[in-house]
Design an enzyme around this catalytic site. Structure first.
Site, PDB file in Angstrom:
ATOM      1  N   SER A  51       0.656  -1.256   0.158  1.00 22.16           N
ATOM      2  CA  SER A  51      -0.205  -0.050  -0.022  1.00 22.16           C
ATOM      3  C   SER A  51       0.725   1.263   0.113  1.00 22.16           C
ATOM      4  O   SER A  51       0.456   2.457  -0.106  1.00 22.16           O
ATOM      5  CB  SER A  51      -0.973  -0.033   1.291  1.00 22.16           C
ATOM      6  N   THR A 184     -38.728  26.107 -11.061  1.00 23.13           N
ATOM      7  CA  THR A 184     -38.920  24.993 -10.485  1.00 23.13           C
ATOM      8  C   THR A 184     -39.299  23.782 -11.781  1.00 23.13           C
ATOM      9  O   THR A 184     -39.640  24.360 -12.816  1.00 23.13           O
ATOM     10  CB  THR A 184     -40.057  24.939  -9.527  1.00 23.13           C
ATOM     11  N   HIS A 185     -38.744  22.807 -11.767  1.00 20.61           N
ATOM     12  CA  HIS A 185     -38.860  21.856 -12.842  1.00 20.61           C
ATOM     13  C   HIS A 185     -38.280  22.468 -13.999  1.00 20.61           C
ATOM     14  O   HIS A 185     -38.773  22.067 -15.255  1.00 20.61           O
ATOM     15  CB  HIS A 185     -40.524  21.587 -13.329  1.00 20.61           C
ATOM     16  N   SER A 306     -13.348  23.844 -28.934  1.00 21.15           N
ATOM     17  CA  SER A 306     -13.390  22.531 -29.188  1.00 21.15           C
ATOM     18  C   SER A 306     -12.360  22.263 -30.296  1.00 21.15           C
ATOM     19  O   SER A 306     -11.702  23.054 -31.118  1.00 21.15           O
ATOM     20  CB  SER A 306     -14.884  22.637 -30.015  1.00 21.15           C
ATOM     21  N   LYS A 312     -16.902  27.327 -30.757  1.00 23.13           N
ATOM     22  CA  LYS A 312     -17.505  26.504 -29.501  1.00 23.13           C
ATOM     23  C   LYS A 312     -16.557  27.039 -28.219  1.00 23.13           C
ATOM     24  O   LYS A 312     -15.276  27.406 -28.226  1.00 23.13           O
ATOM     25  CB  LYS A 312     -17.397  25.042 -29.276  1.00 23.13           C
ATOM     26  N   GLU A 319     -18.351  21.443 -16.037  1.00 20.38           N
ATOM     27  CA  GLU A 319     -18.935  19.846 -16.321  1.00 20.38           C
ATOM     28  C   GLU A 319     -18.082  18.651 -15.622  1.00 20.38           C
ATOM     29  O   GLU A 319     -18.410  18.002 -15.082  1.00 20.38           O
ATOM     30  CB  GLU A 319     -18.534  19.524 -17.734  1.00 20.38           C
ATOM     31  N   TYR A 346     -10.087  -5.915  13.593  1.00 13.83           N
ATOM     32  CA  TYR A 346      -9.121  -5.329  12.057  1.00 13.83           C
ATOM     33  C   TYR A 346      -9.218  -6.614  11.305  1.00 13.83           C
ATOM     34  O   TYR A 346      -8.998  -7.850  11.641  1.00 13.83           O
ATOM     35  CB  TYR A 346      -7.711  -4.864  12.357  1.00 13.83           C
TER      36      TYR A 346
HETATM   37  N1  ARG Z   1      -1.347  -1.009   5.624  1.00 11.06           N
HETATM   38  C1  ARG Z   1      -2.231  -1.863   6.802  1.00 11.06           C
HETATM   39  C2  ARG Z   1      -3.712  -0.820   6.706  1.00 11.06           C
HETATM   40  O1  ARG Z   1      -3.569   0.057   5.934  1.00 11.06           O
HETATM   41  C3  ARG Z   1      -1.765  -1.329   7.955  1.00 11.06           C
HETATM   42  C4  ARG Z   1      -2.320  -2.215   9.019  1.00 11.06           C
HETATM   43  C5  ARG Z   1      -1.729  -3.532   8.664  1.00 11.06           C
HETATM   44  N2  ARG Z   1      -2.217  -4.391   9.813  1.00 11.06           N
HETATM   45  C6  ARG Z   1      -2.011  -5.562   9.660  1.00 11.06           C
HETATM   46  N3  ARG Z   1      -2.448  -6.631  10.521  1.00 11.06           N
HETATM   47  N4  ARG Z   1      -1.653  -6.421   8.781  1.00 11.06           N
HETATM   48  O2  ARG Z   1      -4.903  -1.313   6.933  1.00 11.06           O
END
Ligand code: ARG
Length: 498
Positions: A51, A184-185, A306, A312, A319, A346
């Site tokens: 991550s 309205t509408h 455009s 245009k 948008e 968790y």
């Molecule tokens: N990258 C993990 C998350 O965002 C951190 C927590 C990880 N915890 C674990 N028990 N693997 O959730």
């Protein structure tokens, strides 16, 4: 790693296990916190579960949490003071490296927490670095990071909303006497002041800002010390870290602490609603800048041409704001869906909270900024608005209310005026052209010609109830909103924030 999985794997991503079995590659690196493991992680799994490419956005918050943790560990005597000092120095160095763009982010280390801790081994020495995680789990760590992030993001979002409200108020001030049809509408309904219409958006955005403030008030307690889910046997100073990080105190239940993501959900919900409000404001700009309406013209800086049609001028900015509201709604639905079936506490699914959250934060921030710019530079075509507002049919309701004042039941008055309108439409007559005699043909209570009864200015002016279109009411509303925005901006100025 099974043979089947090895064969099925992509050529560039053969499994670590297969590599060692064939003895081709260097032995895989041990997992950084993998005492219980013999094997390394499969590279595909590494890519799949890392991550760091998005949670590096939490670096500042992670460092804040770790500083509080290091200081606390030193002060309660769980680690020697010199280790605490080494950790704090190391954390400063990490911060400097991140700021200079020199921090060696490594996907093999999964996330921001492990990246920072691993770098600390070099910068603070393995001994001190190995003590930082005393009594801490990544579960309470990431919950702390998120709480800190949400507090900052909420403040910045509120500030951005009030800035946009400020721009709307400036433009509204210029257009207290600019009249246009209210709809309205999407049918012309009754005349209003442009200031009144923009004040409507100021109201909605004010409630949006309030939602972020409310949500922030619930991020009041500090997750640090909840551990993986059940706290710790160690004498951690939870009160101390909570206070240092600006919380009221520690969270009350260790399991809830690591299982909860409703803080992020609340941000996402508030952001989705705010984006829907921006989308509606944007839609008005799109509509109003058509040749058919011609009420406004976007500045060149906020529109595009455009590639094919030279004539245009496209309202791309509003948008896109309208379009991006889709993402904000999607982000909320994404996280609600991720969370809905999860048992306490968790679960790794919860790592999926971050991308939608970060996306909504930046989408809303940018949308607020470009809408503020588009509105600040918008050209208002008073003439076109006035022309549309002068449609006498907009005053039909006033005509009915005139009869009501003479004691005629509203339903009857409505019927009478409906007939008058039908008569004018069928015979292509201007309502204002009706003489007193014409009107009396519909109801005896009419005592003047239409020209005298119907007046655009008077119509707007006479709707003077609280929240109405009369000049005094609009000026009051403006002054009130201006004061509210000024107070909010002073309170939320970046230098005021913790
Ligand atoms: N990258 C993990 C998350 O965002 C951190 C927590 C990880 N915890 C674990 N028990 N693997 O959730």
């Amino acid at each position: 790693m099974t043979k089947a999985a090895g064969k099925g794997g992509r050529s560039g991503a053969r499994s670590a296990g297969a590599k060692t079995a064939r003895g081709k590659a260097k032995p895989p690196a041990r997992k950084p916190w993998g005492g219980r493991f013999d094997g390394a992680t499969d590279p595909a799994v590494e890519r799949f579960s890392a991550s760091i490419h998005f949670d590096k956005a939490l670096a500042r918050h992670d460092l804040r949490g770790s500083r509080a943790q290091a200081r606390m560990l030193g002060e309660v005597g769980l680690i020697p003071a010199k280790d605490a000092r080494a950790l704090l120095r190391g954390l400063d160095q990490v911060e400097a490296e991140i700021e200079r763009g020199e921090f060696p982010f490594d996907p093999a280390l999964e996330d921001i927490h492990m990246n920072i801790e691993t770098r600390l081994r070099v910068l603070a020495g393995p001994d001190a670095a190995g003590k930082l995680h005393t009594g801490r789990s990544r579960n309470d760590q990431v919950a702390t990071d998120l709480a800190l992030f949400l507090r900052d993001a909420g403040l910045a979002t509120e500030h951005g909303i009030h800035q946009l409200r400020g721009v709307l108020l400036e433009r509204a001030r210029e257009h207290v006497d600019t009249l246009l049809p209210g709809y309205t509408h999407l049918q012309r309904a009754q005349p209003v002041r442009l200031a009144h219409q923009w004040l409507a958006h100021v109201e909605a955005l004010g409630r949006d800002a309030g939602r972020f403030a409310d949500a922030r008030a619930r991020i009041a307690r500090c997750p640090l010390g909840a551990g993986a889910l059940a706290g710790s046997t160690l004498p951690l100073g939870r009160e101390q870290t909570a206070r240092e990080l600006g919380f009221e105190g520690p969270t009350r239940n260790s399991m809830d602490t690591v299982a909860a993501r409703d803080g992020a959900l609340e941000y996402l919900a508030a952001a989705a609603i705010a984006m829907v409000h921006l989308s509606r404001l944007a839609e008005e700009l799109v509509l109003w800048s058509t040749a058919e309406f011609g009420f406004v013209e976007l500045a060149d800086a906020y529109s595009t041409g455009s590639s094919l049609m030279p004539q245009k001028k496209n309202p791309d900015v509003p948008e896109l704001v309208r379009g991006k509201s889709g993402r904000a709604i999607g982000n909320l639905v994404t996280l609600l869906t991720v969370m809905k079936g999860l048992p306490l506490t968790y679960n790794r699914d919860m790592q999926e909270d971050k991308e939608p959250l970060f996306d909504s934060v930046t989408t809303l921030r940018d949308s607020l900024e470009v809408m503020a710019g588009a509105l600040a530079t918008l050209e208002v075509r008073r003439d076109r608005m006035a022309e549309a507002a002068s449609d006498p049919m907009l005053l039909a309701t006033d005509l009915a209310e005139l009869l009501v004042r003479k004691g005629i039941p509203f339903r009857e008055a409505h019927e009478v005026v409906g007939k008058i309108v039908g008569h004018c439409t069928r015979n292509r007559l201007d309502l204002r052209a009706l003489t007193r005699a014409d009107l009396q043909g519909f109801h005896a209570a009419f005592d003047a010609p239409a020209t005298e009864l119907l007046d655009l200015e008077r119509s707007v002016e006479s709707r003077s109830l609280a929240g109405g279109t009369a000049r005094v009411r609009v000026l009051e509303a403006l002054a009130e909103a201006e004061a509210d925005v000024a107070r909010a901006l002073a309170r939320l100025a970046p230098e005021q924030r913790p």
